[in-house]
Design an enzyme around this catalytic site. Structure first.
Site, PDB file in Angstrom:
ATOM      1  N   GLU A  84       0.946   0.494  -7.673  1.00  0.00           N
ATOM      2  CA  GLU A  84       0.658  -0.697  -8.470  1.00  0.00           C
ATOM      3  C   GLU A  84       1.163  -0.600  -9.903  1.00  0.00           C
ATOM      4  OE1 GLU A  84      -1.411   0.428  -6.201  1.00  0.00           O
ATOM      5  OE2 GLU A  84      -1.871  -1.303  -4.955  1.00  0.00           O
TER       6      GLU A  84
ATOM      7  N   HIS B  38     -13.332  -4.357  -2.995  1.00  0.00           N
ATOM      8  CA  HIS B  38     -12.361  -5.344  -2.526  1.00  0.00           C
ATOM      9  C   HIS B  38     -12.886  -6.761  -2.677  1.00  0.00           C
ATOM     10  CE1 HIS B  38     -10.269  -1.905  -0.833  1.00  0.00           C
ATOM     11  NE2 HIS B  38      -9.285  -2.673  -0.427  1.00  0.00           N
TER      12      HIS B  38
HETATM   13  C1  LIG Z   1      -4.581   1.045  -4.905  1.00  0.00           C
HETATM   14  C2  LIG Z   1      -4.558   0.325  -3.611  1.00  0.00           C
HETATM   15  N1  LIG Z   1      -3.469  -0.376  -3.283  1.00  0.00           N
HETATM   16  C3  LIG Z   1      -3.405  -1.036  -2.118  1.00  0.00           C
HETATM   17  C4  LIG Z   1      -4.453  -1.020  -1.258  1.00  0.00           C
HETATM   18  C5  LIG Z   1      -4.404  -1.826   0.022  1.00  0.00           C
HETATM   19  N2  LIG Z   1      -4.255  -0.926   1.143  1.00  0.00           N
HETATM   20  C6  LIG Z   1      -5.294  -0.513   1.842  1.00  0.00           C
HETATM   21  S1  LIG Z   1      -4.882   0.565   3.020  1.00  0.00           S
HETATM   22  C7  LIG Z   1      -3.257   0.496   2.592  1.00  0.00           C
HETATM   23  C8  LIG Z   1      -2.277   1.307   3.320  1.00  0.00           C
HETATM   24  C9  LIG Z   1      -2.530   2.762   3.113  1.00  0.00           C
HETATM   25  O1  LIG Z   1      -1.604   3.477   3.846  1.00  0.00           O
HETATM   26  P1  LIG Z   1      -1.806   5.009   4.160  1.00  0.00           P
HETATM   27  O2  LIG Z   1      -2.091   5.765   2.922  1.00  0.00           O
HETATM   28  O3  LIG Z   1      -0.648   5.451   4.951  1.00  0.00           O
HETATM   29  O4  LIG Z   1      -3.141   5.097   5.023  1.00  0.00           O
HETATM   30  P2  LIG Z   1      -3.414   4.530   6.499  1.00  0.00           P
HETATM   31  O5  LIG Z   1      -4.010   3.164   6.314  1.00  0.00           O
HETATM   32  O6  LIG Z   1      -2.152   4.532   7.248  1.00  0.00           O
HETATM   33  O7  LIG Z   1      -4.440   5.465   7.056  1.00  0.00           O
HETATM   34  C10 LIG Z   1      -3.061  -0.397   1.561  1.00  0.00           C
HETATM   35  C11 LIG Z   1      -1.777  -0.716   0.964  1.00  0.00           C
HETATM   36  C12 LIG Z   1      -5.589  -0.282  -1.638  1.00  0.00           C
HETATM   37  N3  LIG Z   1      -6.677  -0.249  -0.879  1.00  0.00           N
HETATM   38  N4  LIG Z   1      -5.602   0.387  -2.798  1.00  0.00           N
END
Ligand SMILES: Cc1ncc(C[n+]2csc(CCOP(=O)(O)OP(=O)(O)O)c2C)c(N)n1
Ligand SMILES: Cc1ncc(C[n+]2csc(CCOP(=O)(O)OP(=O)(O)O)c2C)c(N)n1
Ligand SMILES: [Mg+2]
Ligand SMILES: [Mg+2]
Lengths: 395, 328, 328, 395
Positions: free
Chosen positions: B60, B129
């Site tokens: 971000e 959220h």
């Molecule tokens: C700072 C932040 N940015 C974006 C999000 C939205 N978000 C939630 S899960 C996710 C994907 C995370 O990917 P990863 O780290 O690979 O974990 P996975 O969900 O695959 O277990 C995103 C972008 C968030 N929760 N926090």
């Protein structure tokens, strides 16, 4: 590629992606770890194997039902399933001491269950009913059970890496011998907090093991489309003087062996580790996401390596009776059914609870003294105090 | 006139402006190929190409920083923060860099950019959220802050925000994405800093924003039906610039002020407006200013708790009735 | 009784608590070997050792996150953010994690920690090193917010903050570091959430915080001398918990309220208090509530501009005089 | 250490630390650069050499006087001198196109001067007087002159890396051929924004060159005490698929050659680079910091490698007349004297200017219409509008 040893090629399919056991690569220029020394071969006894199988089958059963309940509208808000990734939780939890700390994410049911948190309060937390693990205040993305060492699921990507480092620092300071294990996704490796936590943990030699569950997607976007390196965690380990480690996250025994090695090392003062586990989520990112952005063949190939049937087969192969595993499956189903029953029948939580437990005095007042007792108790004053809260206890 | 969801209005607003101005670019997590996690940006990448509609890593600070760097060098970026809670991980970029740079450079640098975000509660997503962060932004000099309550306003205000030469924080209330409303055909461009009297009345002024607007309106209709009370409901639409004239004129007419705020109590936007009216509108006031807010706690995830926290139609109506009675 | 600088009082307060409780640890950038860039933590590392007083990399998220992780596992960390503006780079840790975790876990997790920071303007450091961010913290449920104006209060409130079982944001106004004041000998522990009437009076209530306290006091003395006006000046000391009783009682007595705020206008702490008094103290009010704040702009670096922006003794006195006259 | 080629040992003194020319190391596993290809030897003509000398001598003279004025109380607030680090600015600025972008930090006088920003408005900005570069609103830490491509000095560590990436993205999108060059310190490599910017720049192949001026200290703490690797920037390059580059930041020609190579490559679509320049600040971190935390011998060794006399000697060695250099020194002194004169005599800025230029309409109102014209123009209302600002224009 120059300068790398034992680098795994980017998997074209899971078969090539994941190798059993650990594959460590050369550390950075000032590696603080003693990972170079070959550890004694780690033995896995039957109890450990059964424990890992139990974690996998229970997590799977729990999440399958949770998803059904979500689609039915019983579980509300959001859910993020780890189905397919349970071997990581199973292997690590089995390698942890009871008083070690787990830090995980919104995709954390498997890790939370693996530490022994009972299903019923967990599911109640997900449906938001009375009896919930956290009174319904946290929800699916924030499951925490301090008494089980489940120090929280965190919903802001990356946030828990510094926090886990802090818990590890505390253990180090208190000389308690505890280790913090911090799980996160591939997508998390691109956020600033990852970088800060890894560096500070390395400099402080904090007893923390960072575990990247590389399921190859951040929400709907493939990690490779937004990451400058092939292995989002392991290819960055050298930046922190750490070994580059990629393991098969679908093989509980490979996970366990690696977990033992680095957790034990951290406990012995050897400092942090960063371990990348190649794995895959069976479903979409959350809730009803069908995950259609993923190639069919990719999904199929990973489903073929589903840790539940593959580990079951392996256990039978090494001589464990199928009946014993069946019993565990049934036990899992029983627990799930019990939790489901509670989820369907529990009453809603008491709305007054929203004003409790902001502070350690149990309440949530932002005033240092109740207004009514300190100002002239005019009708206006007393009522106004009520107003802003929607109820009297806010005053 | 077409009926359109709030969600579709976001797409329409962005598309209208990208069509018009090739310097408008758009970036964020999962916004392109996936069309956004709230499906509010579907099809934009197909229409405008990958150079203009870009998926980013989960970074971000880089997203917002990149928008700033692009804005100061000739583009008009729109950045998406998937959830407004993520302002917290990019707050330096927003509050220290974007908000202050024009001023610090004495006008050398202009920052025509928009940060769109899914704001607020109502979907049971829990404390990290579901926050309402309009007040975070309102407190920072150099940021404009907009929060539409209808599909029509989404299109018009988004267009105005994109055309605005200064940084605009555009708060989409996420529980409103599925709601429908009429949106006029053709190009639509609204004006920032104009509140709308959505229900004229004489007994008290009720200020609301975003998801609280329909609730305040419903409460007003109920009180009209049950008590014969005639409330004036104002949709603020924009916190900075703030339409102080409309607010003060209304209070002058009604003599009473209520705010309906989704945010936790302390320093919600209503505090600023209450302080404004307690000064400039003081002599118009017949009785206390009453703020109807969430209690000062994070937003719980359980539906029963979440709805007990956010001002409900019942609580709005009850509070207004009681406080009006009291002062009679 | 010893005379001590505000700066030395910080050291004394930390030392007093580290001496008492081995679980108190302290971390931050340049705080150990160098004794802090404001020289407010000199000698602590020699006295308490490197394990308890730790220099960190420039990694504010890690600093604050580490403090949180340590607090939830038995320690009582004090983290320094060198300048309060750097809350922006660690805001997620503060606002989303530390503030919300106790509540979200329904009390499973306690977070006894303090974040100390050099806050506010007056030294010509410019817009990114001079902000008053008390209001950022005040807006977040789950944070306590303290801002001392004297060396004595630094020691007493810092001790209280460190002993408090909940997270406390401790704002040291950086232009006050060199000021001197009496500090009683022996252990000193104050109480959070208690405002102090620093000048009793009857004509109007003037609320101030940190560096605005001496200015408000001086303005009050001037008006007493020139106009015979008798102002009651209250040092708030703590925004959360807020001593609403002292405020409302004072307004009840004086019928008038002024706030003196270093922060930019919109949503400074005075907005919340104005809204409180415009509700609960409404019937006590004889005239408008007046907020004396910085204009809603970032703080300029040039000394002439910085002092034109922050409320000065002259502006405070002039405004109060004019507004009192007006209402007569 | 396995897996590294041409790794420079941690400098025990500057003599070993810095090597002339570039020393590139093997890139990460998915390097996106074409840095492997040997570039044509970069020629440095006399004009470039003189230009670099001019930058060094002017920056040195400017800062020396600024510091004196600070100690005298004429320059107020704070200042961060780059004395000792000027060769980095000289080499890079000489390699940049006129319309390229410079992003730097509070320690940015050298970079700002190197882009041609005149001394007088700069010094006026530092003293906060009328005629200042930014009207006195920015101050010493925020010098910006868009017309010279000096896109700002940034005072929050790390913030400008993502911003520079954004400017580069814009240039890429506009196909303008511009490159952004972003300077920062060693301490900056440990903050999250560094990591995010580097990764996104690499993935987007943005035309941005990140330049770490490794002066070995973050404020008062040695970088080695808080960093997990020896070379805080270069040892992290592989995390972003970039080459690891360490150069002698006190040798303007080495800097120039490297700058040309990577700036040109970025301009040609070759994507970002990360260049670590070993250098040293002669003074303390800021203002009156005596820098006593640094070993005497270390300071002495680096003073012996001061770029001003050493480059002067080198230029004379290659045949440039000392008189020509003397003339430049005098010219620098003249400019400094002129700026000083202005700084001492300029009036204070107009206090009313604090309410200008927050918005593009030139003002700073948070109201959409002046209160007086839209509300009944009662005395109260009009006065109140005045109040909150301290003057009428705030309404
Ligand atoms: C700072 C932040 N940015 C974006 C999000 C939205 N978000 C939630 S899960 C996710 C994907 C995370 O990917 P990863 O780290 O690979 O974990 P996975 O969900 O695959 O277990 C995103 C972008 C968030 N929760 N926090
Ligand atoms: C986010 C942030 N944290 C801390 C600071 C305080 N600070 C200013 S300069 C500095 C040291 C920076 O070191 P480095 O990056 O090596 O740059 P140098 O000063 O050596 O040029 C610090 C800690 C800051 N300005 N911003
Ligand atoms: Mg993932
Ligand atoms: Mg440095």
């Amino acid at each position: 590629m120059a300068g790398r040893t034992q680098v795994a090629a980017r998997p074209s399919g899971p078969g090539t992606a994941a190798r059993a056991g650990t594959a460590t690569r050369a550390a950075g220029s000032r590696a603080r770890s003693n990972g170079g020394a070959a550890p004694a071969e780690i033995q896995i006894d039957e109890a450990t194997r059964l424990r890992m199988y139990r974690t996998i089958t229970e997590a799977r059963a729990f999440e399958k039902r949770a998803n059904e309940l979500f689609l039915e509208g019983v579980v509300r808000g959001t859910t993020h399933l780890a189905a397919g990734q349970e071997a990581v939780a199973a292997g690590f939890a089995a390698a942890m001491r009871k008083d070690d700390y787990t830090f995980c994410t919104y995709r954390g049911h498997h890790h939370t269950l693996a530490r022994g948190v009972p299903m019923t309060p967990m599911l109640l937390e997900m449906v938001g009913k009375k009896g919930a693990l956290m009174g319904g205040k946290g929800g699916s993305m924030h499951l925490t059970s301090v008494e089980h060492g489940a120090m929280g699921s965190y919903a802001i990507v990356g946030a828990h890496l510094p926090i886990a480092l802090g818990a590890a620092w505390s253990a180090q300071y208190r000389k308690s011998g505890q280790v913090a294990v911090c799980f996160f996704g591939d997508g998390t490796t691109n956020i600033g907090a990852f970088h800060e936590a890894l560096n500070m943990a390395a400099v402080w030699k904090a007893p923390v093991v960072f575990v990247c569950e590389n399921n190859q997607y951040m929400e709907y976007t493939a990690i490779r489309d937004v990451t400058a390196v092939e292995h989002p965690a392991a290819d960055r380990a050298a930046s922190y003087g750490l070994e580059s480690i990629v393991i098969d996250g679908n093989d509980p025994e490979a996970v366990y062996a690696t977990a033992r090695r680095y957790i034990d090392r951290a406990r012995d003062g050897g400092g942090p580790a960063l371990i990348e586990c190649m794995t895959y989520r069976h479903g979409g990112h959350s809730r009803a996401d069908p995950g259609t952005y993923r190639p069919k063949e990719e999904v199929a190939a990973w489903l073929a390596r589903d840790p539940l049937p593959t580990y079951r087969a392996k256990l039978i192969e090494v001589g464990i009776a199928a009946a014993q595993l069946d019993e565990m499956d049934k036990e899992a189903a029983r627990k799930v059914a019990e939790a489901e029953q509670a989820a369907r029948t529990a009453p809603e939580p008491d709305p007054a609870s929203i004003e409790t437990q902001l502070w350690s005095d149990g309440g949530s007042s932002w005033r240092s003294a109740p207004a009514a007792s300190t100002t002239a108790a005019s009708a206006t004053t007393a009522t106004a105090a009520t107003e802003t809260a929607g109820r009297a206890t806010n005053g | 006139m077409a009926e359109m969801t709030y969600r579709a209005a976001v797409t329409a607003g962005i598309a209208q402006e990208m069509e018009r101005d090739p310097n408008v670019v758009f970036l964020g997590e999962d916004v392109a190929a996936a069309g956004g996690v709230f499906k509010a940006t579907g099809g934009l990448v197909d229409r405008f190409g990958k150079d203009r509609v870009r998926d980013t890593p989960i970074s971000e600070q880089a997203i917002i920083g990149a928008a700033m760097g692009a804005a100061m060098t000739g583009l008009r970026p729109i950045a998406e923060l998937m959830f407004s809670d993520f302002f917290a991980v990019s707050w330096d970029m927003v509050a220290n860099q974007i908000a202050k740079t024009r001023y610090m450079t004495d006008g050398q640098v202009a920052l025509p950019l928009v940060i769109r975000t899914a704001n607020g509660g109502g979907l049971g997503f829990g404390a990290q959220h579901s926050q309402s962060i309009e007040n975070w932004a309102m407190a920072i000099p150099g940021l404009k802050v907009v929060a539409p309550s209808t599909p029509r306003d989404v299109v018009g205000l988004l267009a105005a925000a994109i055309r605005d030469p200064d940084p605009v924080i555009f708060c989409e209330q996420k529980s409103l994405y599925p709601i429908k409303g009429e949106v006029p055909d053709g190009e639509l461009v609204d004006k920032l800093g104009t509140a709308k009297i959505v229900r004229p009345g004489s007994d008290a002024t009720v200020l609301a924003l975003a998801a609280m607007v329909p609730r305040a309106l419903e409460a007003a209709e109920r009180l009209a039906a049950t008590d014969g009370t005639n409330l004036e409901v104002i949709d603020l639409r924009s916190l900075v610039p703030l339409d102080t004239a409309t607010i003060l004129d209304s209070v002058k007419k009604t003599g009473r002020l209520f705010t309906v705020e989704e945010n936790p109590r302390l320093l919600g936007w209503g505090a600023e407006i209450a302080s404004l009216v307690a000064d400039e509108g003081f002599w118009s006031l017949d009785a206390p200013i009453v703020r109807i807010t969430a209690p000062h706690v994070p937003l719980a995830a359980a539906p029963a708790l979440e709805s007990a926290t956010m001002p409900s139609v019942e609580r709005i109506a009850d509070t207004i009735r009681r406080r009006l009675d009291e002062a009679r």
